[in-house]
Structures are given as C-alpha cells and as structure tokens.
Motif scaffolding. Structure first.
Motif, PDB file in Angstrom:
ATOM      1  N   ALA A  39       0.846  -1.191   0.000  1.00 59.35           N
ATOM      2  CA  ALA A  39       0.000   0.000   0.000  1.00 59.35           C
ATOM      3  C   ALA A  39       0.881   1.240   0.000  1.00 59.35           C
ATOM      4  CB  ALA A  39      -0.918  -0.007   1.225  1.00 59.35           C
ATOM      5  N   PHE A  40       0.426   2.275  -0.686  1.00 59.32           N
ATOM      6  CA  PHE A  40       1.201   3.520  -0.713  1.00 59.32           C
ATOM      7  C   PHE A  40       0.271   4.710  -0.481  1.00 59.32           C
ATOM      8  CE2 PHE A  40      -0.205   3.133  -5.097  1.00 59.32           C
ATOM      9  CZ  PHE A  40      -0.562   4.432  -5.442  1.00 59.32           C
ATOM     10  N   LYS A  41       0.887   5.803  -0.077  1.00 60.71           N
ATOM     11  CA  LYS A  41       0.179   7.052   0.159  1.00 60.71           C
ATOM     12  C   LYS A  41       1.095   8.211  -0.208  1.00 60.71           C
ATOM     13  CE  LYS A  41      -2.412   9.533   3.747  1.00 60.71           C
ATOM     14  NZ  LYS A  41      -2.888   9.481   5.157  1.00 60.71           N
ATOM     15  N   VAL A  42       0.571   9.211  -0.905  1.00 64.38           N
ATOM     16  CA  VAL A  42       1.363  10.349  -1.354  1.00 64.38           C
ATOM     17  C   VAL A  42       0.882  11.604  -0.621  1.00 64.38           C
ATOM     18  CG1 VAL A  42       2.143  11.731  -3.314  1.00 64.38           C
ATOM     19  CG2 VAL A  42       1.655   9.293  -3.622  1.00 64.38           C
ATOM     20  N   LYS A  43       1.821  12.308   0.000  1.00 67.62           N
ATOM     21  CA  LYS A  43       1.539  13.566   0.688  1.00 67.62           C
ATOM     22  C   LYS A  43       2.347  14.679   0.037  1.00 67.62           C
ATOM     23  CE  LYS A  43       0.819  11.445   5.267  1.00 67.62           C
ATOM     24  NZ  LYS A  43       1.275  11.478   6.693  1.00 67.62           N
ATOM     25  N   THR A  44       1.873  15.925   0.206  1.00 67.05           N
ATOM     26  CA  THR A  44       2.604  17.078  -0.313  1.00 67.05           C
ATOM     27  C   THR A  44       2.504  18.245   0.659  1.00 67.05           C
ATOM     28  OG1 THR A  44       2.765  18.679  -2.128  1.00 67.05           O
ATOM     29  CG2 THR A  44       0.584  17.843  -1.621  1.00 67.05           C
ATOM     30  N   THR A  45       3.500  19.105   0.629  1.00 67.31           N
ATOM     31  CA  THR A  45       3.498  20.289   1.495  1.00 67.31           C
ATOM     32  C   THR A  45       2.553  21.368   0.984  1.00 67.31           C
ATOM     33  OG1 THR A  45       5.389  21.176   0.260  1.00 67.31           O
ATOM     34  CG2 THR A  45       5.874  19.868   2.233  1.00 67.31           C
ATOM     35  N   ASN A  46       2.040  21.217  -0.243  1.00 58.72           N
ATOM     36  CA  ASN A  46       1.155  22.228  -0.833  1.00 58.72           C
ATOM     37  C   ASN A  46      -0.024  21.534  -1.516  1.00 58.72           C
ATOM     38  OD1 ASN A  46       0.036  24.536  -1.914  1.00 58.72           O
ATOM     39  ND2 ASN A  46       1.959  25.335  -2.720  1.00 58.72           N
ATOM     40  N   PRO A  47      -0.947  20.975  -0.731  1.00 55.35           N
ATOM     41  CA  PRO A  47      -2.039  20.170  -1.313  1.00 55.35           C
ATOM     42  C   PRO A  47      -2.991  20.955  -2.208  1.00 55.35           C
ATOM     43  CG  PRO A  47      -2.397  20.548   1.033  1.00 55.35           C
ATOM     44  CD  PRO A  47      -1.008  21.018   0.739  1.00 55.35           C
ATOM     45  N   LYS A  48      -3.119  22.282  -2.016  1.00 57.73           N
ATOM     46  CA  LYS A  48      -4.014  23.065  -2.864  1.00 57.73           C
ATOM     47  C   LYS A  48      -3.451  23.281  -4.266  1.00 57.73           C
ATOM     48  CE  LYS A  48      -6.217  25.621   0.914  1.00 57.73           C
ATOM     49  NZ  LYS A  48      -6.538  26.976   1.454  1.00 57.73           N
ATOM     50  N   LYS A  49      -2.161  23.140  -4.382  1.00 61.28           N
ATOM     51  CA  LYS A  49      -1.499  23.418  -5.655  1.00 61.28           C
ATOM     52  C   LYS A  49      -1.438  22.190  -6.560  1.00 61.28           C
ATOM     53  CE  LYS A  49       2.940  25.289  -7.321  1.00 61.28           C
ATOM     54  NZ  LYS A  49       4.253  25.833  -6.880  1.00 61.28           N
ATOM     55  N   TYR A  50      -1.501  20.994  -5.958  1.00 57.76           N
ATOM     56  CA  TYR A  50      -1.307  19.767  -6.734  1.00 57.76           C
ATOM     57  C   TYR A  50      -2.499  18.828  -6.594  1.00 57.76           C
ATOM     58  CZ  TYR A  50       3.529  21.382  -6.702  1.00 57.76           C
ATOM     59  OH  TYR A  50       4.666  22.126  -6.832  1.00 57.76           O
ATOM     60  N   CYS A  51      -2.693  18.050  -7.637  1.00 52.67           N
ATOM     61  CA  CYS A  51      -3.691  16.987  -7.640  1.00 52.67           C
ATOM     62  C   CYS A  51      -2.962  15.679  -7.927  1.00 52.67           C
ATOM     63  CB  CYS A  51      -4.756  17.263  -8.698  1.00 52.67           C
ATOM     64  SG  CYS A  51      -5.991  15.961  -8.854  1.00 52.67           S
ATOM     65  N   VAL A  52      -3.076  14.699  -7.030  1.00 52.20           N
ATOM     66  CA  VAL A  52      -2.376  13.421  -7.173  1.00 52.20           C
ATOM     67  C   VAL A  52      -3.404  12.318  -7.385  1.00 52.20           C
ATOM     68  CG1 VAL A  52      -0.758  11.808  -6.121  1.00 52.20           C
ATOM     69  CG2 VAL A  52      -0.563  14.259  -5.628  1.00 52.20           C
ATOM     70  N   PRO A  54      -3.566   8.149  -8.425  1.00 50.83           N
ATOM     71  CA  PRO A  54      -4.230   8.101  -7.129  1.00 50.83           C
ATOM     72  C   PRO A  54      -3.286   8.560  -6.018  1.00 50.83           C
ATOM     73  CG  PRO A  54      -3.467   5.932  -7.700  1.00 50.83           C
ATOM     74  CD  PRO A  54      -3.109   6.812  -8.861  1.00 50.83           C
ATOM     75  N   ASN A  55      -3.823   9.168  -4.991  1.00 51.61           N
ATOM     76  CA  ASN A  55      -2.961   9.577  -3.879  1.00 51.61           C
ATOM     77  C   ASN A  55      -2.766   8.444  -2.872  1.00 51.61           C
ATOM     78  OD1 ASN A  55      -5.571   9.639  -2.955  1.00 51.61           O
ATOM     79  ND2 ASN A  55      -5.289  11.433  -1.672  1.00 51.61           N
ATOM     80  N   THR A  56      -3.605   7.414  -2.947  1.00 53.93           N
ATOM     81  CA  THR A  56      -3.401   6.167  -2.195  1.00 53.93           C
ATOM     82  C   THR A  56      -3.728   5.010  -3.125  1.00 53.93           C
ATOM     83  OG1 THR A  56      -5.683   6.152  -1.361  1.00 53.93           O
ATOM     84  CG2 THR A  56      -4.008   7.223   0.016  1.00 53.93           C
ATOM     85  N   GLY A  57      -3.105   3.884  -2.889  1.00 53.67           N
ATOM     86  CA  GLY A  57      -3.380   2.742  -3.749  1.00 53.67           C
ATOM     87  C   GLY A  57      -2.626   1.505  -3.329  1.00 53.67           C
ATOM     88  N   ILE A  58      -2.813   0.438  -4.110  1.00 53.94           N
ATOM     89  CA  ILE A  58      -2.160  -0.847  -3.878  1.00 53.94           C
ATOM     90  C   ILE A  58      -1.349  -1.206  -5.113  1.00 53.94           C
ATOM     91  CG2 ILE A  58      -2.498  -3.312  -3.508  1.00 53.94           C
ATOM     92  CD1 ILE A  58      -3.148  -1.739  -1.049  1.00 53.94           C
ATOM     93  N   VAL A  59      -0.088  -1.578  -4.894  1.00 53.80           N
ATOM     94  CA  VAL A  59       0.752  -2.087  -5.977  1.00 53.80           C
ATOM     95  C   VAL A  59       0.826  -3.593  -5.809  1.00 53.80           C
ATOM     96  CG1 VAL A  59       2.943  -1.911  -7.179  1.00 53.80           C
ATOM     97  CG2 VAL A  59       2.094   0.044  -5.873  1.00 53.80           C
ATOM     98  N   LEU A  60       0.345  -4.299  -6.800  1.00 45.91           N
ATOM     99  CA  LEU A  60       0.318  -5.758  -6.731  1.00 45.91           C
ATOM    100  C   LEU A  60       1.725  -6.333  -6.770  1.00 45.91           C
ATOM    101  CD1 LEU A  60      -2.693  -6.454  -9.137  1.00 45.91           C
ATOM    102  CD2 LEU A  60      -2.709  -6.290  -6.636  1.00 45.91           C
ATOM    103  N   PRO A  61       1.906  -7.576  -6.292  1.00 39.95           N
ATOM    104  CA  PRO A  61       3.243  -8.189  -6.269  1.00 39.95           C
ATOM    105  C   PRO A  61       3.904  -8.199  -7.650  1.00 39.95           C
ATOM    106  CG  PRO A  61       1.689  -9.497  -4.993  1.00 39.95           C
ATOM    107  CD  PRO A  61       0.885  -8.452  -5.690  1.00 39.95           C
ATOM    108  N   ARG A  62       5.139  -7.790  -7.691  1.00 38.29           N
ATOM    109  CA  ARG A  62       5.965  -7.796  -8.904  1.00 38.29           C
ATOM    110  C   ARG A  62       5.311  -7.015 -10.047  1.00 38.29           C
ATOM    111  NH1 ARG A  62      10.777  -9.212  -6.737  1.00 38.29           N
ATOM    112  NH2 ARG A  62      10.459 -10.937  -5.267  1.00 38.29           N
TER     113      ARG A  62
END
Length: 234
Positions: A39-52, A54-62
């Motif tokens: 599982a991953f999650k992306v954070k930023t110091t300027n959330p109003k300036k950027y759109c991510v 997905p900002n959270t998600g699952i990366v399957l094996p390999r």
C-alpha cells in the motif's frame, strides 16, 4: 530512482515544464519488488497546488503502478524560479487481497508498530529555450528598424545619386543612366502626343454633343500609366 525494500520509485524529482496559466502533469512509476501487496500514500506540502491520482493505492506483487501528479495553473512564478514544494511517498506491506478502498491512515502509523518506508521527492521547474520567461511576459518586441531609419536610408540614397551626377561615372553607370534618360524622354514624347490626341477628341466630342468614346477613356487610363512610369523612373 529510489530503491527501497518495498518499492522502486522513479523519478525522485517531479519535473514540470513550467508555463504560466497552464495545468501541467508528470508521472511517477512505483514498482513492487516483493511478492506481497504494497500500500502507498502520497503527501505534499502544498495540497491546494497539486492533484495526485491516485494519492493512495495498492501495488500488486511484482507489478508497477503509475501515479499522475498535476500542478494547477499558476498565475505567477517564483522570483528565483525555484520551487520549495515537497512530496512524501509512504509505502507499507498490506494483507493479501486488500484493495485501495481498504487503505486507512492507521496503516501508515509507525507508532502502531507498522514498518513504513518513506521517500521524499522534490519539485523542479524545467524551462526550454523556446519559452518566454515570466519577466518578459507581456512585453513587446520592438524591431530595431523604424520609420525614421527608413527615411534616413532614402535620403542617403538620394544624396548618393546627386553626387553621382557630379562625379566621374563608370562605363556601366553611364550606360545605365543613358538608357534610363532615353526611356524617360520617349515616355514624355508619347505622353505629349496622347495629350494632343486627347484635346482633339475633346473638341470633336463637344462639337457633336455626344458622350466620350471608349477610346477616349482608354487614352485617359494610358496617360495615367505613363505618368506613373515617368514618376518611378525620375
């Protein structure tokens, strides 16, 4: 590229070809090195300036997952053209079969005993040589030449021709001037002849009381052309 125990992250710099008032995107590639769900999650110091997304998600094996980071259109650029925004990508092992909907903030809580990998990413503005810098925007490009410059050129050319009349000329210059003079004299003679014919047609027309003939109109146009030719040659 960042190589952790869970994910390979590429690139480590989010490079945006910066343009004012334009939305710009770049991508991240997250590659799962393990046989587990990550599982991953992306954070930023300027959330109003950027759109991510997905900002959270699952990366399957390999497997690999792409994250798109979009910078909103900016009305102005930093004075030093340096961006201080930062991103933080967190990753953690997740149970098999988990989906993006099952991700919670608690999964990335180290105090709860979770092993969380973190990778910091920085933002870089990229400029091409074809782009206009913000300091130049709105300015006008003024050509070096101007009307006054052209007028000075014409005056210089006339002065040169006047000097040419009073100085010794080369055979080529003499021949050219003689030819132009002859053409000018012939044109003047033709013009005088046409004027005489025109006066004759006027008198005949006034005697008969009729309208001007087609030949009369044609002669007027021809005289105008000849006069224009003489003016150009003068």
């Amino acid at each position: 590229m960042s190589t952790g125990d869970l994910l390979n992250i590429d690139p480590l710099e989010l490079k945006f070809p910066f343009e004012l008032r334009k939305q710009i995107s770049c991508s991240l590639q997250l590659s799962n090195k393990t046989d587990n769900h990550v599982a991953f999650k992306v954070k930023t110091t300027n959330p109003k300036k950027y759109c991510v997304r997905p900002n959270t998600g699952i990366v399957l094996p390999r497997s690999t997952c792409e994250v798109i980071v979009t910078m909103q259109a900016q009305k102005e650029a930093p004075a030093d053209m340096q961006c201080k925004d930062k991103f933080l990508l967190q990753s953690v092992k997740a149970p098999d079969g988990v989906t993006a909907k099952d991700i919670t903030a608690e999964m990335f809580n180290r105090e709860a005993g979770n092993v969380v990998e973190e990778c910091k990413l920085r933002v870089v503005y990229v400029f091409s040589h074809q782009q206009t810098s913000p300091s130049q925007e709105g300015s006008e490009l003024v050509p070096r030449g101007s009307i006054s410059d052209n007028s000075e050129f014409v005056m210089a050319a006339r002065t040169f021709m006047d000097q040419l009349d009073t100085q010794d000329k080369s055979p080529e210059a003499k021949a050219l001037i003689t030819k132009l003079t002859d053409e000018k004299n012939k044109a003047i003679q033709q013009n005088n002849k046409l004027r005489q014919e025109l006066e004759l047609l006027k008198r005949e027309s006034s005697k008969s009381g009729g309208n001007l003939s087609f030949m009369f109109v044609a002669l007027i146009g021809l005289i105008g052309l000849i006069m224009g030719y003489i003016m150009k040659r003068s």
